[in-house]
Design a protein around this motif. Sequence first.
Motif, short mmCIF file in Angstrom:
data_model
loop_
_atom_site.label_atom_id
_atom_site.label_comp_id
_atom_site.label_asym_id
_atom_site.label_seq_id
_atom_site.Cartn_x
_atom_site.Cartn_y
_atom_site.Cartn_z
N GLY A 65 0.79 -1.22 0.00
CA GLY A 65 0.00 0.00 0.00
C GLY A 65 0.82 1.26 0.00
N LEU A 67 -3.26 1.47 -0.16
CA LEU A 67 -4.30 1.25 -1.17
C LEU A 67 -5.67 1.43 -0.51
CD1 LEU A 67 -2.90 -1.89 -3.06
CD2 LEU A 67 -2.83 0.50 -3.81
N PRO A 68 -6.16 2.66 -0.42
CA PRO A 68 -7.43 2.89 0.28
C PRO A 68 -8.63 2.20 -0.36
CG PRO A 68 -6.20 4.93 0.10
CD PRO A 68 -5.49 3.93 -0.77
N ALA A 254 -12.13 7.10 -0.45
CA ALA A 254 -10.97 6.30 -0.86
C ALA A 254 -10.23 6.96 -2.01
CB ALA A 254 -11.41 4.89 -1.24
N THR A 258 -6.45 8.27 -1.94
CA THR A 258 -5.50 7.81 -2.95
C THR A 258 -4.84 8.99 -3.63
OG1 THR A 258 -6.83 5.83 -3.34
CG2 THR A 258 -5.23 6.40 -5.03
N SER A 259 -5.61 10.05 -3.91
CA SER A 259 -5.05 11.24 -4.53
C SER A 259 -3.99 11.88 -3.65
CB SER A 259 -6.16 12.26 -4.82
OG SER A 259 -7.13 11.72 -5.69
N SER A 262 -0.79 9.80 -3.73
CA SER A 262 -0.06 9.79 -4.99
C SER A 262 0.50 11.14 -5.39
CB SER A 262 -0.96 9.27 -6.12
OG SER A 262 -2.12 10.07 -6.24
N SER A 276 4.26 1.73 -4.74
CA SER A 276 3.08 1.93 -5.58
C SER A 276 2.33 0.64 -5.66
CB SER A 276 3.49 2.41 -6.97
OG SER A 276 4.30 1.45 -7.59
N SER A 280 -5.91 -0.08 -8.66
CA SER A 280 -6.73 1.02 -8.15
C SER A 280 -8.00 1.12 -8.96
CB SER A 280 -5.95 2.33 -8.19
OG SER A 280 -5.55 2.64 -9.51
N SER A 284 -10.11 6.51 -10.68
CA SER A 284 -9.39 7.09 -9.56
C SER A 284 -7.91 7.07 -9.87
CB SER A 284 -9.65 6.30 -8.27
OG SER A 284 -9.06 5.02 -8.36
N ALA A 287 -2.47 4.41 -6.84
CA ALA A 287 -1.81 4.63 -5.56
C ALA A 287 -0.34 4.89 -5.80
CB ALA A 287 -2.01 3.41 -4.67
#
Length: 362
Positions: A65, A67-68, A254, A258-259, A262, A276, A280, A284, A287
Motif C-alpha cells: 500500500g 491502497l485505500p 478512498a 488515494t489522490s 499519490s 506503488s 486502483s 481514480s 496509488a
Amino acid sequence: MPFLLTDEQREFGRSLDALLAAADTPAVLRAWAAGDHGPGRALWGRLADAGVFALAVPEAYGGVGPLPVEAAVACVELGRHAVPGPVAETLAAGALLAGAGGPVAEEWLPGIASGAAVVSLTLEGYGPYAPDADAADAVFTVTGDELRLAPGPGEPSASADPARRLFRPEPGGAPVAKGPAIRPAARAAGDWAAFATAALALGCGEELLRATVAYVKQRTQFGVPVGSFQAVKHRLADTLLGLEFARPLLYGAAVEMTSEVSRPGAGAGSGSGSGSGSGSAEGSPGAGAGSAEGSPRAGAAVAAAKVTAGEAGYAAARTALQLHGAIGYTEELDLAWWLRRARPLRDAWGTPSACRARVLAG
C-alpha cells in the motif's frame, strides 16, 4: 466522475467473502468475547495471507500500500462478517508508523503486513480508549510530537459490544519516535481509522439488512409473510437507501485518500516507506508513494463517509431489531452480535456530530 471497481477488486471482495463464510465467525466472536483470542488470531492470520493488513503498509516495509480503495473493499467484507479484533486500529497503525518512520516503523510494519502483529492505538482528539488492547501485541499512544508504546493494556471499560472491549492504556512508556513528523502521521492515522470504521459499519449494516429481509420472508402473520406488508417494505427500503447512499461516499473518500497518497511529497516523516500499488479503482488515481498527511480535503471526505455509513449501519440495526421482534434481543441469535456492534461502530473514531462539524469546516 464515473466510478467502478476493477475486476481484480471485485474478485478480492468475493474471495474474502468466501474465506469468511467458511470461518464460522459467530463462533469466533463468542470465543473472542469470552477472552479466548486463539480462533480470532488464527482468522487474522488467514486474512493477512489474503493481503488485508498489507494494504495500509508501504512496499518498503513489506506491504502493498497504501491502497485505500482495496482497504474499503476488504473492510466492508470484514464488517459484513463481524470479524473481531482491532481491524481499523491496525490499519491506522500502518499509516501512523509509516509517517513516523525510523526504527519503530522497521520493527512493527513488516509484522502488521504479515499478520504477525495485532496493534491497537489511541490518538489525541479521539478518546482515551484502545479497542481490544488485551489482544494486541502493541498499543501505541500519541501525545503531541511523541509516539509512545504503552507498557500495558490497562483496565477494561464497559462496552456495548462484548467482542470489542475497550481499554485505557497504562500511562507512561518510553517514546519510540518524536519530532514534527508525528502530528501529520497521527492525522493520517485518524483518517485511516475513521475510514476503515466507516467501511466496517457499512458491511455490518448490509448483513443486518440481508438477515432481516430473509427473516420477514419466513415469518408469517394472518397467513402471509410479514415482508408482504407495506409498512415493512417501506422500512426495509429506507434502510437500503441509507446504505446505498453511504457506499459512494465511502469510495469517494478512498479516491481522495488515494489522490493525497499519490501527489508529490505526500510522504509524512523521514524514513517512511514508498511504494506503488496496482489495481486502483477505475476513474481514480493510481496509488503512489508514501502516506497521506491527513489533508483537509481527504479528511472532510472521510468524515462524510463515516457519518453516513455509521448512521446507515445503526439504522439497519434498529430496523433489524424491530422486524425480528423479541427474538432480536436474544444472545442465542447470531444476529445479536451485529446488532450490538452497529452503534459502537457509528461512534468510534468520530461521532456523528464531530464528523458533521469536520465536513462543514471543509
